[in-house]
Structure formats: structure tokens, C-alpha cells
Motif scaffolding. Structure first.
Motif, PDB file in Angstrom:
ATOM      1  N   GLU A 175     -47.559  15.707 -83.692  1.00 32.55           N
ATOM      2  CA  GLU A 175     -47.205  14.377 -84.188  1.00 32.55           C
ATOM      3  C   GLU A 175     -47.994  13.346 -83.374  1.00 32.55           C
ATOM      4  O   GLU A 175     -48.358  13.604 -82.233  1.00 32.55           O
ATOM      5  CB  GLU A 175     -45.706  14.135 -84.037  1.00 32.55           C
ATOM      6  N   TYR A 176     -48.227  12.197 -83.967  1.00 32.63           N
ATOM      7  CA  TYR A 176     -49.086  11.227 -83.295  1.00 32.63           C
ATOM      8  C   TYR A 176     -48.526   9.818 -83.405  1.00 32.63           C
ATOM      9  O   TYR A 176     -48.084   9.385 -84.475  1.00 32.63           O
ATOM     10  CB  TYR A 176     -50.489  11.266 -83.894  1.00 32.63           C
TER      11      TYR A 176
ATOM     12  N   THR B 163     -45.727  15.834 -79.365  1.00 31.77           N
ATOM     13  CA  THR B 163     -46.014  14.462 -79.801  1.00 31.77           C
ATOM     14  C   THR B 163     -47.037  13.868 -78.850  1.00 31.77           C
ATOM     15  O   THR B 163     -46.882  13.954 -77.621  1.00 31.77           O
ATOM     16  CB  THR B 163     -44.745  13.600 -79.795  1.00 31.77           C
TER      17      THR B 163
ATOM     18  N   ASP C 117     -40.295   6.197 -75.767  1.00 28.67           N
ATOM     19  CA  ASP C 117     -40.918   7.465 -76.167  1.00 28.67           C
ATOM     20  C   ASP C 117     -40.262   8.658 -75.489  1.00 28.67           C
ATOM     21  O   ASP C 117     -40.422   9.795 -75.940  1.00 28.67           O
ATOM     22  CB  ASP C 117     -42.413   7.456 -75.828  1.00 28.67           C
TER      23      ASP C 117
ATOM     24  N   ARG D 143     -39.289  19.757 -77.339  1.00 30.20           N
ATOM     25  CA  ARG D 143     -40.080  18.556 -77.607  1.00 30.20           C
ATOM     26  C   ARG D 143     -40.888  18.191 -76.365  1.00 30.20           C
ATOM     27  O   ARG D 143     -40.322  17.878 -75.313  1.00 30.20           O
ATOM     28  CB  ARG D 143     -39.171  17.402 -78.019  1.00 30.20           C
TER      29      ARG D 143
END
Length: 247
Positions: A71-72, A49, A81, A24
Motif C-alpha cells: 500500500e502507498y 504500507t 501513520d 502490518r
């Protein structure tokens, strides 16, 4: 007094091929620098992201979002986050916010790169030449990114045009060889035989290898011989061929 071993020259970076597949990666920002970072990590099969207000997105980042390549999150960065993140790439035009992001990453032991702030980077992005499986990175350790790009182009201009395809074929052959000789104790012999193939065959020969050629070539592994491509195509995998070998 010089010793028999390599001298140490401090001030460099440890250049690694970092495997981030399925890791990630959080990209903070949506401008030109962020766009380049996104390409880098998507090419390495990371799960990306992007956190940025929509007003801060450039056309390329907006395209990646629209294509669902990333992803946004449509807002400014928040400390939460960082939960579950393996890497952070910050590219925002706010030095104070950038420093705060880096400090939070340090606390959570998350490797981070803060664009254009070398002291707040756990790693740098170099200038990369890519040809299929071949990747060559040039780094100036944060001193001159533009110069790294110039050096990278000079190196790339000297490479054979078919080197990427040849490397791809070698990778296929190595995987086939592991199936033929999977035992751990075969490791040194596998490496030695593959080294002979790479050193003694031309790039054109490697590019021309078909799956059938590879299967026949593997028959020469046990006796440890390295035939020419012509010998391989005569279809004599036992090593009994009387023609030319590259030994």
C-alpha cells in the motif's frame, strides 16, 4: 572460576525468526535502503504500507507500488501513520525526523528500526542467505554490515547446492508424520525418529523422496526403525524388511 554452564558474553542480540505474516509493517521512505527493507518483510508475508513523497521513490519501490505489492501513501510521515501498526522501518535522510519517529514508536510500544542509527533500533537486519525454507542470518550487531555480507557469502559457498530442497522434503515428511501420530505424548518419539532420518539419510536421498516414498517410510515409524531408501522402495512398511536398516 569457571562453572559447568556456558559463560555469559554480553553485548550480543537475541537472534530470532520473527513471524510477521499478516502483520502490518510501516516503511517510511522510498530509497535504496527502504527497497531492501520492503523485500525483507514481503518475503515474510507481511502487509506493507510505504509512506514517502513520490519524488523520493527509487525505481524498485515505485515498481512494488505499481504492482500493488504494497500500500502507498504519497506524502511525508505523520504520527497518525502509526495507528494499528505492528512494526516500523524508517529509512529517511533526516536525522531529526528519524529520532522523532523512534520516540513516537517507543511511546506506542511499536518495535522500530531506524536505518543507520543503531542506538535507535529495537532490532537489526542482518545479512541473510536464503535457499527455499532455509534462512541463515549473519549479524555484526550494527558494527559492520558490509563485513556481515562477506561472512554470509563465505558460509553460503560451503553449503550443498541441494540443501534447501532437502529441507523442504523434511518439512513435508514432518507434517505427514503429525497426521500419522498426532497425539501430544508422541512428540518425543516423533522428534527422535525424524532426527534419525536427518542424521542417517543423505541430502540426495531426502531430495529424491516422493510422496509415495514418504507414505511407505511412515510405516517404519511405529517400530522406530530407519530403513534405507532402497528398503522404502521395496514397499514393505511393516518393518519386516530383511535388508539394510540405518539404526
Amino acid at each position: 572460576m569457571k562453572g559447568p554452564y556456558p559463560e555469559i558474553h554480553g553485548g550480543g542480540s537475541l537472534i530470532l525468526a520473527w513471524q510477521v505474516r499478516n502483520k502490518r509493517v510501516l516503511v517510511i521512505g522510498g530509497g535504496d535502503v527502504a527497497a531492501g527493507r520492503i523485500v525483507n518483510v514481503l518475503n515474510a508475508d507481511a502487509r506493507v504500507t510505504v509512506v514517502s513523497p513520490r519524488s523520493g521513490l527509487n525505481d524498485e519501490v515505485a515498481f512494488r507500488i505499481a504492482q500493488k505489492q504494497v500500500e502507498y501513501v504519497d506524502r511525508k510521515f505523520e504520527p497518525s501513520d502509526l495507528d494499528g501498526v505492528d512494526m516500523v522501518l524508517a529509512a529517511v535522510d533526516d536525522p531529526e525526523a528519524s529520532t522523532q519517529i523512534y520516540k513516537l514508536c517507543q511511546e506506542k510500544k511499536i518495535p522500530a528500526n531506524i536505518a543507520d542509527v543503531p542506538p535507535e533500533c529495537d532490532f537489526y537486519f542482518g545479512s541473510v542467505h536464503r535457499d527455499g525454507p532455509l534462512q541463515i542470518m549473519v549479524s555484526t550487531n550494527g558494527n559492520g554490515p558490509k563485513l556481515a555480507n562477506i561472512v554470509r557469502r563465505q558460509i553460503a559457498s560451503t553449503l550443498p547446492s541441494n540443501i534447501g530442497a532437502a529441507i523442504q522434503k523434511v518439512g513435508v515428511l514432518r507434517r505427514k508424520l503429525r497426521k500419522v501420530a498426532p497425539a501430544q505424548e508422541e512428540g518425543p518419539k516423533r522428534m527422535q525418529w525424524m532426527s534419525k532420518i536427518c542424521e542417517q539419510w543423505s541430502l540426495d536421498d531426502l531430495c529424491d523422496l516422493t510422496d509415495d516414498d514418504m507414505d511407505t517410510l511412515l510405516g517404519f515409524y511405529r517400530p522406530g526403525t530407519v530403513p534405507t531408501l532402497g528398503a522404502v522402495r521395496l514397499g514393505q512398511p511393516s518393518g519386516a524388511y530383511d535388508g539394510p536398516f540405518l539404526i
